[in-house]
Design an enzyme around this catalytic site. Sequence first.
Site, PDB file in Angstrom:
ATOM      1  N   ASP A   6      22.126  -7.130  53.253  1.00  0.00           N
ATOM      2  CA  ASP A   6      21.222  -8.065  53.916  1.00  0.00           C
ATOM      3  C   ASP A   6      21.184  -7.694  55.387  1.00  0.00           C
ATOM      4  O   ASP A   6      22.013  -6.914  55.875  1.00  0.00           O
ATOM      5  CB  ASP A   6      21.705  -9.513  53.743  1.00  0.00           C
ATOM      6  CG  ASP A   6      20.816 -10.524  54.459  1.00  0.00           C
ATOM      7  OD1 ASP A   6      19.598 -10.512  54.193  1.00  0.00           O
ATOM      8  OD2 ASP A   6      21.318 -11.305  55.287  1.00  0.00           O
ATOM      9  N   SER A   7      20.256  -8.295  56.122  1.00  0.00           N
ATOM     10  CA  SER A   7      20.157  -8.037  57.554  1.00  0.00           C
ATOM     11  C   SER A   7      21.279  -8.701  58.336  1.00  0.00           C
ATOM     12  O   SER A   7      21.456  -8.414  59.521  1.00  0.00           O
ATOM     13  CB  SER A   7      18.807  -8.535  58.078  1.00  0.00           C
ATOM     14  OG  SER A   7      18.698  -9.941  57.912  1.00  0.00           O
ATOM     15  N   CYS A  69      17.983  -9.551  50.795  1.00  0.00           N
ATOM     16  CA  CYS A  69      17.188  -9.801  52.000  1.00  0.00           C
ATOM     17  C   CYS A  69      15.741  -9.909  51.542  1.00  0.00           C
ATOM     18  O   CYS A  69      15.213  -8.968  50.941  1.00  0.00           O
ATOM     19  CB  CYS A  69      17.352  -8.655  53.000  1.00  0.00           C
ATOM     20  SG  CYS A  69      16.221  -8.711  54.410  1.00  0.00           S
ATOM     21  N   GLU A 149      22.407 -17.322  62.093  1.00  0.00           N
ATOM     22  CA  GLU A 149      23.312 -16.290  62.598  1.00  0.00           C
ATOM     23  C   GLU A 149      24.192 -16.816  63.736  1.00  0.00           C
ATOM     24  O   GLU A 149      25.335 -16.378  63.909  1.00  0.00           O
ATOM     25  CB  GLU A 149      22.516 -15.071  63.076  1.00  0.00           C
ATOM     26  CG  GLU A 149      21.855 -14.267  61.970  1.00  0.00           C
ATOM     27  CD  GLU A 149      22.826 -13.439  61.158  1.00  0.00           C
ATOM     28  OE1 GLU A 149      23.875 -13.057  61.690  1.00  0.00           O
ATOM     29  OE2 GLU A 149      22.539 -13.185  59.969  1.00  0.00           O
ATOM     30  N   CYS A 181      14.098 -16.645  52.045  1.00  0.00           N
ATOM     31  CA  CYS A 181      15.018 -15.887  52.883  1.00  0.00           C
ATOM     32  C   CYS A 181      16.423 -16.302  52.479  1.00  0.00           C
ATOM     33  O   CYS A 181      16.697 -17.501  52.309  1.00  0.00           O
ATOM     34  CB  CYS A 181      14.776 -16.187  54.355  1.00  0.00           C
ATOM     35  SG  CYS A 181      15.982 -15.404  55.466  1.00  0.00           S
ATOM     36  N   HIS A 183      19.035 -16.402  54.137  1.00  0.00           N
ATOM     37  CA  HIS A 183      19.724 -17.226  55.139  1.00  0.00           C
ATOM     38  C   HIS A 183      19.491 -18.724  54.874  1.00  0.00           C
ATOM     39  O   HIS A 183      20.334 -19.554  55.226  1.00  0.00           O
ATOM     40  CB  HIS A 183      19.208 -16.897  56.545  1.00  0.00           C
ATOM     41  CG  HIS A 183      19.741 -15.630  57.125  1.00  0.00           C
ATOM     42  ND1 HIS A 183      19.341 -14.385  56.688  1.00  0.00           N
ATOM     43  CD2 HIS A 183      20.640 -15.409  58.123  1.00  0.00           C
ATOM     44  CE1 HIS A 183      19.961 -13.455  57.399  1.00  0.00           C
ATOM     45  NE2 HIS A 183      20.752 -14.041  58.271  1.00  0.00           N
TER      46      HIS A 183
END
Length: 218
Positions: A6-7, A69, A149, A181, A183
């Site tokens: 993932d990013s 991702c 993040e 997403c 996240h």
Amino acid sequence: MIGVFDSGIGGLTVMRELLRELPEFGFVYLGDTARTPYGSKSPETVRRYAREDAQFLLDRGARLIVVACNTASAIAADDLRRTFPQIPIIEVVTPAIDDAIVATTTGRIGVIGTRATIASGVYEREITQRLPKAVVTGAACPLLVPLVEEGWLDTPETVSIIRTYLQPLHAAGVDTLILGCTHYPLLEAMIVQEMGERVTVVNPARAVATTVRERLER
């Protein structure tokens, strides 16, 4: 060995579900926090990052790769399959769409994601191919990945931003919302509260874990 990338930390939501579903397997995880977020990058850059991430995992013994991702899944999955034809590549878009199509009763489906994911049109394209009368409403939510993040998971500012981003989905009358997403499951409780009990929220992490299990069983 299953490789997951993932990013950043969002893919850990997928890892959590994979560990629950497949405790007997080994995993290697790459969170590309040095280059996060992917959602604001060009398609060419996202494809390059995805190839490098996949190679990193393959060099460490991965024999199946999960693209945890949504931006990379939407933009780079086909490129990855062409680049690494011998390796099964499982992305997060299709499993979430499968769950959303089962869940919706009105055909009004919402998607929230990064700018790149929403701009790709992959959700609308894939959903309407399978459910031609569906009305798909997408909303880009560029601030949510940085908030996750930074660990801003339960602050008044985050609640206010989520409420603003979800207004177009309310206006469209969606009965199902895809968290586009990985996240976003870290904000799932707030999103569910803001959408209300009549809206089914599809968590891509759980959908992917089930898909990986089914793939391995086949």
